[in-house]
Design a protein around this motif. Sequence first.
Motif, PDB file in Angstrom:
ATOM      1  N   PRO A   4       6.138   5.236   1.981  1.00  0.00           N
ATOM      2  CA  PRO A   4       5.257   4.541   2.938  1.00  0.00           C
ATOM      3  C   PRO A   4       3.834   4.383   2.421  1.00  0.00           C
ATOM      4  CG  PRO A   4       6.642   6.115   4.087  1.00  0.00           C
ATOM      5  CD  PRO A   4       6.848   6.356   2.618  1.00  0.00           C
ATOM      6  N   GLU A   5       3.254   5.467   1.902  1.00  0.00           N
ATOM      7  CA  GLU A   5       1.888   5.398   1.367  1.00  0.00           C
ATOM      8  C   GLU A   5       1.814   4.433   0.184  1.00  0.00           C
ATOM      9  OE1 GLU A   5       3.463   8.169   2.136  1.00  0.00           O
ATOM     10  OE2 GLU A   5       2.137   9.687   2.999  1.00  0.00           O
ATOM     11  N   LEU A   6       2.850   4.437  -0.655  1.00  0.00           N
ATOM     12  CA  LEU A   6       2.862   3.549  -1.819  1.00  0.00           C
ATOM     13  C   LEU A   6       2.871   2.087  -1.382  1.00  0.00           C
ATOM     14  CD1 LEU A   6       3.117   2.996  -4.830  1.00  0.00           C
ATOM     15  CD2 LEU A   6       5.588   3.278  -4.619  1.00  0.00           C
ATOM     16  N   LEU A   7       3.749   1.763  -0.432  1.00  0.00           N
ATOM     17  CA  LEU A   7       3.830   0.373   0.035  1.00  0.00           C
ATOM     18  C   LEU A   7       2.535  -0.066   0.699  1.00  0.00           C
ATOM     19  CD1 LEU A   7       6.269  -1.693  -0.052  1.00  0.00           C
ATOM     20  CD2 LEU A   7       6.798   0.642  -0.741  1.00  0.00           C
ATOM     21  N   VAL A   8       1.909   0.827   1.462  1.00  0.00           N
ATOM     22  CA  VAL A   8       0.637   0.498   2.112  1.00  0.00           C
ATOM     23  C   VAL A   8      -0.435   0.217   1.065  1.00  0.00           C
ATOM     24  CG1 VAL A   8      -1.267   1.463   3.463  1.00  0.00           C
ATOM     25  CG2 VAL A   8       1.078   1.720   4.268  1.00  0.00           C
ATOM     26  N   SER A   9      -0.506   1.052   0.031  1.00  0.00           N
ATOM     27  CA  SER A   9      -1.527   0.882  -1.006  1.00  0.00           C
ATOM     28  C   SER A   9      -1.314  -0.411  -1.792  1.00  0.00           C
ATOM     29  CB  SER A   9      -1.512   2.090  -1.954  1.00  0.00           C
ATOM     30  OG  SER A   9      -1.864   3.277  -1.266  1.00  0.00           O
ATOM     31  N   TRP A  60      -4.985   0.764 -17.160  1.00  0.00           N
ATOM     32  CA  TRP A  60      -4.775   1.858 -18.102  1.00  0.00           C
ATOM     33  C   TRP A  60      -5.039   3.218 -17.442  1.00  0.00           C
ATOM     34  CZ3 TRP A  60      -8.907   5.028 -19.291  1.00  0.00           C
ATOM     35  CH2 TRP A  60     -10.181   4.514 -19.083  1.00  0.00           C
ATOM     36  N   ASN A  61      -5.867   3.223 -16.380  1.00  0.00           N
ATOM     37  CA  ASN A  61      -6.011   4.450 -15.592  1.00  0.00           C
ATOM     38  C   ASN A  61      -4.699   4.794 -14.900  1.00  0.00           C
ATOM     39  OD1 ASN A  61      -9.216   3.176 -14.615  1.00  0.00           O
ATOM     40  ND2 ASN A  61      -8.836   4.699 -16.194  1.00  0.00           N
ATOM     41  N   GLY A  62      -4.022   3.750 -14.419  1.00  0.00           N
ATOM     42  CA  GLY A  62      -2.727   3.951 -13.784  1.00  0.00           C
ATOM     43  C   GLY A  62      -1.704   4.534 -14.737  1.00  0.00           C
ATOM     44  N   LEU A  63      -1.703   4.055 -15.977  1.00  0.00           N
ATOM     45  CA  LEU A  63      -0.775   4.582 -16.977  1.00  0.00           C
ATOM     46  C   LEU A  63      -1.049   6.058 -17.243  1.00  0.00           C
ATOM     47  CD1 LEU A  63      -0.555   1.685 -19.609  1.00  0.00           C
ATOM     48  CD2 LEU A  63       1.130   2.333 -17.871  1.00  0.00           C
ATOM     49  N   ILE A  64      -2.327   6.427 -17.327  1.00  0.00           N
ATOM     50  CA  ILE A  64      -2.678   7.834 -17.544  1.00  0.00           C
ATOM     51  C   ILE A  64      -2.141   8.697 -16.409  1.00  0.00           C
ATOM     52  CG2 ILE A  64      -4.609   9.478 -17.594  1.00  0.00           C
ATOM     53  CD1 ILE A  64      -6.229   7.382 -19.098  1.00  0.00           C
ATOM     54  N   LEU A  65      -2.356   8.252 -15.173  1.00  0.00           N
ATOM     55  CA  LEU A  65      -1.911   9.017 -14.010  1.00  0.00           C
ATOM     56  C   LEU A  65      -0.386   9.171 -14.004  1.00  0.00           C
ATOM     57  CD1 LEU A  65      -4.241   7.429 -11.281  1.00  0.00           C
ATOM     58  CD2 LEU A  65      -4.457   9.704 -12.308  1.00  0.00           C
ATOM     59  N   LEU A  66       0.329   8.105 -14.338  1.00  0.00           N
ATOM     60  CA  LEU A  66       1.796   8.153 -14.323  1.00  0.00           C
ATOM     61  C   LEU A  66       2.342   9.017 -15.459  1.00  0.00           C
ATOM     62  CD1 LEU A  66       2.622   4.443 -13.398  1.00  0.00           C
ATOM     63  CD2 LEU A  66       2.865   6.468 -11.951  1.00  0.00           C
ATOM     64  N   VAL A  67       1.682   8.986 -16.617  1.00  0.00           N
ATOM     65  CA  VAL A  67       2.109   9.843 -17.731  1.00  0.00           C
ATOM     66  C   VAL A  67       1.923  11.314 -17.362  1.00  0.00           C
ATOM     67  CG1 VAL A  67       1.532  10.573 -20.076  1.00  0.00           C
ATOM     68  CG2 VAL A  67       1.773   8.144 -19.564  1.00  0.00           C
ATOM     69  N   GLY A  77       2.583  19.213  -2.803  1.00  0.00           N
ATOM     70  CA  GLY A  77       3.391  18.168  -3.430  1.00  0.00           C
ATOM     71  C   GLY A  77       2.981  16.776  -3.009  1.00  0.00           C
ATOM     72  N   SER A  78       2.676  16.617  -1.727  1.00  0.00           N
ATOM     73  CA  SER A  78       2.249  15.314  -1.219  1.00  0.00           C
ATOM     74  C   SER A  78       0.937  14.877  -1.864  1.00  0.00           C
ATOM     75  CB  SER A  78       2.100  15.374   0.304  1.00  0.00           C
ATOM     76  OG  SER A  78       1.610  14.151   0.809  1.00  0.00           O
ATOM     77  N   ASN A  79      -0.031  15.796  -1.956  1.00  0.00           N
ATOM     78  CA  ASN A  79      -1.318  15.463  -2.561  1.00  0.00           C
ATOM     79  C   ASN A  79      -1.177  15.111  -4.038  1.00  0.00           C
ATOM     80  OD1 ASN A  79      -2.377  16.058  -0.079  1.00  0.00           O
ATOM     81  ND2 ASN A  79      -3.881  17.529  -0.810  1.00  0.00           N
ATOM     82  N   LEU A  80      -0.316  15.844  -4.723  1.00  0.00           N
ATOM     83  CA  LEU A  80      -0.078  15.581  -6.143  1.00  0.00           C
ATOM     84  C   LEU A  80       0.480  14.176  -6.350  1.00  0.00           C
ATOM     85  CD1 LEU A  80      -0.107  16.971  -8.980  1.00  0.00           C
ATOM     86  CD2 LEU A  80       2.265  17.603  -8.540  1.00  0.00           C
ATOM     87  N   PHE A  81       1.469  13.814  -5.552  1.00  0.00           N
ATOM     88  CA  PHE A  81       2.081  12.488  -5.683  1.00  0.00           C
ATOM     89  C   PHE A  81       1.144  11.373  -5.232  1.00  0.00           C
ATOM     90  CE2 PHE A  81       6.381  12.057  -7.160  1.00  0.00           C
ATOM     91  CZ  PHE A  81       6.781  13.372  -7.333  1.00  0.00           C
ATOM     92  N   ASN A  82       0.307  11.646  -4.228  1.00  0.00           N
ATOM     93  CA  ASN A  82      -0.655  10.631  -3.791  1.00  0.00           C
ATOM     94  C   ASN A  82      -1.573  10.219  -4.941  1.00  0.00           C
ATOM     95  OD1 ASN A  82       0.263  10.501  -1.183  1.00  0.00           O
ATOM     96  ND2 ASN A  82      -1.343  11.788  -0.319  1.00  0.00           N
ATOM     97  N   LEU A  83      -2.116  11.210  -5.643  1.00  0.00           N
ATOM     98  CA  LEU A  83      -3.080  10.929  -6.705  1.00  0.00           C
ATOM     99  C   LEU A  83      -2.433  10.330  -7.939  1.00  0.00           C
ATOM    100  CD1 LEU A  83      -5.230  14.190  -6.454  1.00  0.00           C
ATOM    101  CD2 LEU A  83      -5.871  11.904  -5.678  1.00  0.00           C
ATOM    102  N   LEU A  84      -1.345  10.943  -8.404  1.00  0.00           N
ATOM    103  CA  LEU A  84      -0.736  10.522  -9.667  1.00  0.00           C
ATOM    104  C   LEU A  84       0.263   9.380  -9.499  1.00  0.00           C
ATOM    105  CD1 LEU A  84      -0.091  14.033 -11.290  1.00  0.00           C
ATOM    106  CD2 LEU A  84      -2.071  12.521 -11.578  1.00  0.00           C
ATOM    107  N   GLY A  85       1.108   9.476  -8.485  1.00  0.00           N
ATOM    108  CA  GLY A  85       2.163   8.485  -8.308  1.00  0.00           C
ATOM    109  C   GLY A  85       1.701   7.235  -7.596  1.00  0.00           C
ATOM    110  N   ILE A  86       1.154   7.410  -6.403  1.00  0.00           N
ATOM    111  CA  ILE A  86       0.781   6.248  -5.593  1.00  0.00           C
ATOM    112  C   ILE A  86      -0.356   5.457  -6.235  1.00  0.00           C
ATOM    113  CG2 ILE A  86      -0.227   5.542  -3.390  1.00  0.00           C
ATOM    114  CD1 ILE A  86       1.400   7.776  -2.100  1.00  0.00           C
ATOM    115  N   MET A  87      -1.450   6.144  -6.618  1.00  0.00           N
ATOM    116  CA  MET A  87      -2.549   5.422  -7.245  1.00  0.00           C
ATOM    117  C   MET A  87      -2.178   4.961  -8.635  1.00  0.00           C
ATOM    118  SD  MET A  87      -4.836   4.931  -5.052  1.00  0.00           S
ATOM    119  CE  MET A  87      -5.887   4.060  -6.220  1.00  0.00           C
TER     120      MET A  87
END
Length: 308
Positions: free
Chosen positions: A52-57, A127-134, A237-247
């Motif tokens: 849900p957060e991902l789709l909203v963002s 490229w910031n997104g790539l860093i976060l996902l890596v 876990g939610s906070n971790l995924f919000n920062l790295l995954g969603i953003m």
Amino acid sequence: MTVDFLMVAIGLLILIFAGDALVKGAVNLALRLGIPALVVSLTVVAFGTSAPELLVSVQAILNGAPGLALGNVVGSNTANVLLVLGIPALIATVHTSGCDTRRDFFYMLGATVLFIGLCLTGELVWWNGLILLVVLGGVLVATFLSSRGEKVEVEGAQPGLPGWRVTVYLLIGLIGLPLGANLLVNGATSIARSVGVSETVIGLTLVAVGTSLPELATTVMAAIRRHADVALGNVIGSNLFNLLGIMGVAVLVGPVPVEATFLSKDLWVMLAATLMLVPFVFWGRDITRLWGISLSALYCGYLWWALA
């Protein structure tokens, strides 16, 4: 404006139910395909509950309101600590003294510092997104390697669930999530324009609280059932995924400018909220009613400050 609030409310309800359906469908499909339970828990469940957060963002960026996307993530992380842990403690003491979440807390703290560092450049780009996902990939691999051999209960797993129901769950999730996100973002953007505040402020407050409601409901039930590890682990876990995954995914869709207020206020509030978990993670403190009152009051104060 009544119609806008109604759109936000309906969008949130659709997101909550569609997200739950997607998790159930994806989890049971993955288990049917023979994917190990631990892998399903670390990937399918983790990403599914953040859908849900991902789709909203993503929808916010596509609609030309990137500030709403950033506000949603930063505001949700602050709300997850102060509100999602504070309110359940008003109902029953969250017994975190017997939980060992130190490793996951270090991951979350590192992700928070990394995210703030990237924001200090003034704009989050691809490229910031790539860093976060890596970094997220590294955390998942490290967690998998350290958790092998442990018995894992997968959220949403229903052995023997008929194939047609798995399909229905997946369809509800895949159709409902973009629909709910579209309603929520359009309603929130209209509210921001009507009351004369930025989409960022609406993201930090209304949208952030709304998208944190599933975590709040889960944590309340975990506190009542004395599953403190679930309560605290859910927030971390939610906070971790919000920062790295969603953003991480969101900024691949489009750049996200970081407003001056974020650099001077909101990012540091998020960091301070993260550090407030130290007594519970390292010092063996339970989250008592007094802590619950304090955390909830701090969040109310933050909302007043953000809207002032």
